[in-house]
Design an enzyme around this catalytic site. Structure first.
Site, PDB file in Angstrom:
ATOM      1  N   LYS A  65      53.911  60.804  56.400  1.00  0.00           N
ATOM      2  CA  LYS A  65      54.846  61.922  56.504  1.00  0.00           C
ATOM      3  C   LYS A  65      56.006  61.643  57.457  1.00  0.00           C
ATOM      4  O   LYS A  65      57.142  62.040  57.201  1.00  0.00           O
ATOM      5  CB  LYS A  65      54.098  63.187  56.922  1.00  0.00           C
ATOM      6  CG  LYS A  65      53.092  63.647  55.876  1.00  0.00           C
ATOM      7  CD  LYS A  65      52.374  64.911  56.293  1.00  0.00           C
ATOM      8  CE  LYS A  65      51.355  65.326  55.244  1.00  0.00           C
ATOM      9  NZ  LYS A  65      50.682  66.599  55.576  1.00  0.00           N
ATOM     10  N   ASP A 101      54.230  72.158  54.651  1.00  0.00           N
ATOM     11  CA  ASP A 101      52.895  72.290  55.245  1.00  0.00           C
ATOM     12  C   ASP A 101      52.753  73.585  56.036  1.00  0.00           C
ATOM     13  O   ASP A 101      51.779  74.320  55.887  1.00  0.00           O
ATOM     14  CB  ASP A 101      52.590  71.098  56.165  1.00  0.00           C
ATOM     15  CG  ASP A 101      52.147  69.869  55.400  1.00  0.00           C
ATOM     16  OD1 ASP A 101      51.694  70.009  54.249  1.00  0.00           O
ATOM     17  OD2 ASP A 101      52.254  68.766  55.972  1.00  0.00           O
TER      18      ASP A 101
END
Length: 280
Positions: A65, A101
């Protein structure tokens, strides 16, 4: 047909292809969504090959990420605050990055579970890509204080500094948590259980029966932390499956301009055996 994928290492057991296929059927959007295993050192080449083959968007899971953030020509405010990207969109030959997220976690907790995060004193365990994704959203959801602890304290310090809210966001040494009192919310964003750890060691005095314990992992990877939470007396415990579905829905909306209904997809996945599936 539009091509999409999830990149991670490992990624073969990711539920994301199933989730996006279900969203596509629900909305009448035809798409092809696959899983691509890419080690960190091979991520850029794998992403280039995907784009050359017509890839229009991608999700990114551990441990890529933060690397995905660095590869983007443009990033959303959410991604900038997190310093990590989990959603990539191909625009004009370049990758644009976002991070769903945090909004996925908050939507699962406040929407599906109807929990109120406002005023909760929160402990975030971990400071990697997943922790970076949810930390800004927890502050936006109204937690009164966010304590960040990581086995490598420098990463916790860096995340706390990046959040830019010194009155509410603080870092602590892992070994000093015993002196921190109790928390109304504890979020596990570590990858310890992914490495084969079968026990999670934390002081029990961090929790009370009113503590909400949340693991961003699900299935087998969430067992150790949730077992600790149960032994510590937490009444409310949540794994990361709902967050996974919600963050996927947010990515789907970015790509296709329509938000799918997450409830039936979550219900279908919860009815399946996810014991060998790793979280995104």
């Amino acid at each position: 047909m539009s091509h999409y994928a999830v990149f991670g290492h490992p990624v073969s057991h990711s539920l994301s292809p199933r989730i996006h296929a279900a969203f596509g059927r629900q909305t009448g959007i035809e798409l092809n969504y696959t899983a691509v295993d890419a080690a960190p050192e091979a991520f850029m080449q794998a992403l280039d090959a995907f784009a050359a083959g017509g890839g229009r968007g991608a999700n990114v899971t551990l441990p890529l990420k933060e690397a995905a953030f660095a590869l983007c020509s443009a990033t959303s405010e959410r991604a900038q605050r997190a310093g990590a990207v989990n959603t990539l969109t191909r625009n004009d030959g370049q990758w644009h990055g976002d991070n769903t997220d945090g909004i996925g976690l908050v939507r699962d907790l406040t929407g599906r579970l109807r929990l109120d995060l406002r005023g909760r004193r929160a402990l975030l365990l971990g400071a990697g890509g997943s922790a970076r994704g949810v930390a800004p959203a927890l502050l936006d959801a109204g937690v009164s204080e966010l304590i960040i602890a990581n086995r490598t304290p420098e990463r916790a310090d860096a995340l706390a500094d990046a959040l830019g809210e010194p009155e509410r966001a603080h870092s602590r040494y892992w070994e000093d948590l015993v002196n921190e009192g109790d928390f109304a919310l504890i979020v596990n964003a570590t990858s310890a259980s992914r490495s084969g750890a079968t026990e999670f060691s934390l002081p029990f005095q961090l929790s009370t029966p009113r503590t909400l314990a949340v693991d961003l992992n699900y299935g087998e990877a969430a067992i150790a932390f949730l077992a600790w939470a149960r032994t510590a007396g937490c009444r409310d415990m949540v794994d990361g499956l709902g967050m996974l579905v919600e963050q996927a829905a947010a990515a789907f909306e970015i790509w296709h301009g329509v938000r799918p209904d997450t409830a039936p997809v979550y219900a279908a996945l919860r009815g399946k055996d996810a014991s060998l599936v790793t979280a995104d």
